[in-house]
Write a protein that holds these residues in place. Structure first.
Motif, PDB file in Angstrom:
ATOM      1  N   HIS A 108      -2.172  -0.397  -0.705  1.00 17.58           N
ATOM      2  CA  HIS A 108      -2.107  -0.642   0.741  1.00 17.58           C
ATOM      3  C   HIS A 108      -2.937  -1.883   1.024  1.00 17.58           C
ATOM      4  CE1 HIS A 108      -0.774   3.462   2.328  1.00 17.58           C
ATOM      5  NE2 HIS A 108      -0.830   3.629   1.026  1.00 17.58           N
TER       6      HIS A 108
ATOM      7  N   ASN B  94       2.950  -1.544  -0.993  1.00 14.21           N
ATOM      8  CA  ASN B  94       3.375  -1.505   0.403  1.00 14.21           C
ATOM      9  C   ASN B  94       3.425  -2.915   0.974  1.00 14.21           C
ATOM     10  OD1 ASN B  94       3.206   1.214  -0.037  1.00 14.21           O
ATOM     11  ND2 ASN B  94       1.631   1.614   1.500  1.00 14.21           N
TER      12      ASN B  94
ATOM     13  N   HIS C 199      -6.253  -2.895   5.409  1.00 16.12           N
ATOM     14  CA  HIS C 199      -4.983  -3.019   6.147  1.00 16.12           C
ATOM     15  C   HIS C 199      -5.071  -4.302   6.957  1.00 16.12           C
ATOM     16  CE1 HIS C 199      -4.301   1.477   5.587  1.00 16.12           C
ATOM     17  NE2 HIS C 199      -3.201   0.916   5.145  1.00 16.12           N
TER      18      HIS C 199
ATOM     19  N   ASP D   7       5.106   6.821   5.848  1.00 15.25           N
ATOM     20  CA  ASP D   7       3.786   6.269   5.555  1.00 15.25           C
ATOM     21  C   ASP D   7       2.756   6.787   6.576  1.00 15.25           C
ATOM     22  OD1 ASP D   7       2.128   4.562   4.108  1.00 15.25           O
ATOM     23  OD2 ASP D   7       2.681   2.763   5.229  1.00 15.25           O
ATOM     24  N   HIS D   8       1.539   7.022   6.129  1.00  9.85           N
ATOM     25  CA  HIS D   8       0.404   7.352   7.010  1.00  9.85           C
ATOM     26  C   HIS D   8       0.676   8.443   8.040  1.00  9.85           C
ATOM     27  CE1 HIS D   8      -2.472   4.415   5.588  1.00  9.85           C
ATOM     28  NE2 HIS D   8      -1.494   3.543   5.519  1.00  9.85           N
TER      29      HIS D   8
ATOM     30  N   GLU E 220      -2.593  -1.819  11.100  1.00 10.02           N
ATOM     31  CA  GLU E 220      -1.412  -2.670  11.163  1.00 10.02           C
ATOM     32  C   GLU E 220      -0.487  -2.130  12.238  1.00 10.02           C
ATOM     33  OE1 GLU E 220      -0.619  -1.276   6.832  1.00 10.02           O
ATOM     34  OE2 GLU E 220       1.249  -2.204   7.461  1.00 10.02           O
TER      35      GLU E 220
HETATM   36 ZN   LIG Z   1      -1.418   1.756   4.531  1.00  8.42          ZN
END
Ligand SMILES: [Zn+2]
Length: 293
Positions: A220, A242, A187, A89-90, A149
């Motif tokens: 997200h 997510n 987020h 992720d990311h 996050e």
């Molecule tokens: Zn995210």
């Protein structure tokens, strides 16, 4: 596990999991894991519920636990009795993308949302081309989702909403397989008023329509989101959801309360059970339970 003789991307595990979900009107949880407890909890919950699942790691894991931990996660996930893909992720830094492309991951998210829109497109398309040669599918963020996050770099930039009119062009030009739209989602945690106040469901619907069924949308910013709102998002094209703190808080609280009471072996065994229960509830809510039977 089902085998496939299809060509890329149809033979990619994340792709297969998400397209099957889209066809059958359910969503699949992508659970952010930070340690082996999380990984085992997702696998046990998925096997208990006969649900597909996605284990998500942040680039933080590449640095803290190291690439061999990712190989362990992939080996465990792929040995499960139900389809479980592993997704990074990311990926924001170039060096993380490079490491990711050297690992047996099923899919990665390229987060170039801090760049100008045209640069984002050029960057994502370059990575999508390289990932295709390795059999890895790619998720990209269009616009910019606000907030941060645990384990995720906080952007100093303001959010930027996804324009439904250019979403199709973004997907075509980048060649990515999954799209994370920015439609007011944050987020977590959400500011007062919650997701109900910030989400623009009309915008999400227009984005879903624009990209069509070929491109599953990714949600997200789910901390917290009410069950009904998840279902509203699913009705508008969201297929990958997510989940991070929503399914981790009970585990964290349990570990906090019992840390000094049990031996570590017992604590971990009990804590993974608590974690798995939270994940099982999410699988029921997303209607993915029983879908891998
Ligand atoms: Zn995210």
């Amino acid at each position: 596990m089902e085998t496939s003789h299809d060509a890329y991307p149809q033979n990619n595990l994340t792709w297969r999991i998400l397209h099957k979900a889209q066809k059958n009107s359910y969503a699949v949880g992508a659970f952010n894991c930070y340690n082996d407890d999380g990984v085992l909890a997702v696998i046990r919950a998925a096997e208990a519920k006969k649900s597909p699942a996605i284990i998500q790691l942040f680039p933080w894991t590449l640095h803290f636990q190291g690439p061999d931990f990712v190989r362990y996660v992939v080996a465990r996930a792929h040995a499960a009795s139900v389809p479980i893909a592993v997704h990074l992720d990311h990926c924001i830094d170039d060096s993380d993308v490079e490491t990711a492309l050297s690992l047996p991951l099923d899919s990665i998210m390229v987060d170039a949302s801090g760049l100008e829109p045209e640069t984002n497109i050029a960057y994502c398309s370059g990575i999508a081309r390289r990932a295709a040669k390795l059999g890895i599918t790619v998720e990209a963020e269009m616009g910019r989702i606000e907030g941060g996050e645990d384990g995720l770099k906080t952007m100093e930039l303001e959010g930027l909403l996804t324009d439904p009119h250019t979403a199709q062009e973004f997907v075509r030009r980048t060649g990515v397989h999954f799209l994370a739209p920015s439609f007011g989602n944050v987020h977590g945690p959400y500011p007062p008023g919650g997701a109900e106040k910030f989400w623009q469901l009309d915008r999400l619907q227009a984005i879903g329509k624009a990209v069509g069924n070929d491109i599953p949308l990714v949600l997200h910013g789910t901390h917290p989101v009410a069950d009904e709102l998840f279902h509203e998002a699913m009705a508008r094209g969201i297929v990958k959801i997510n989940l991070n703190r929503n399914v981790r808080d009970e585990y964290t609280a349990f570990v906090g309360e019992n840390w000094s009471k049990d031996e570590l072996t017992q604590l971990k065994e009990k804590a993974v059970k608590v974690y798995a229960k939270s994940i099982e509830r999410a699988m029921d809510m997303l209607r993915s339970s029983g879908k891998a039977a």
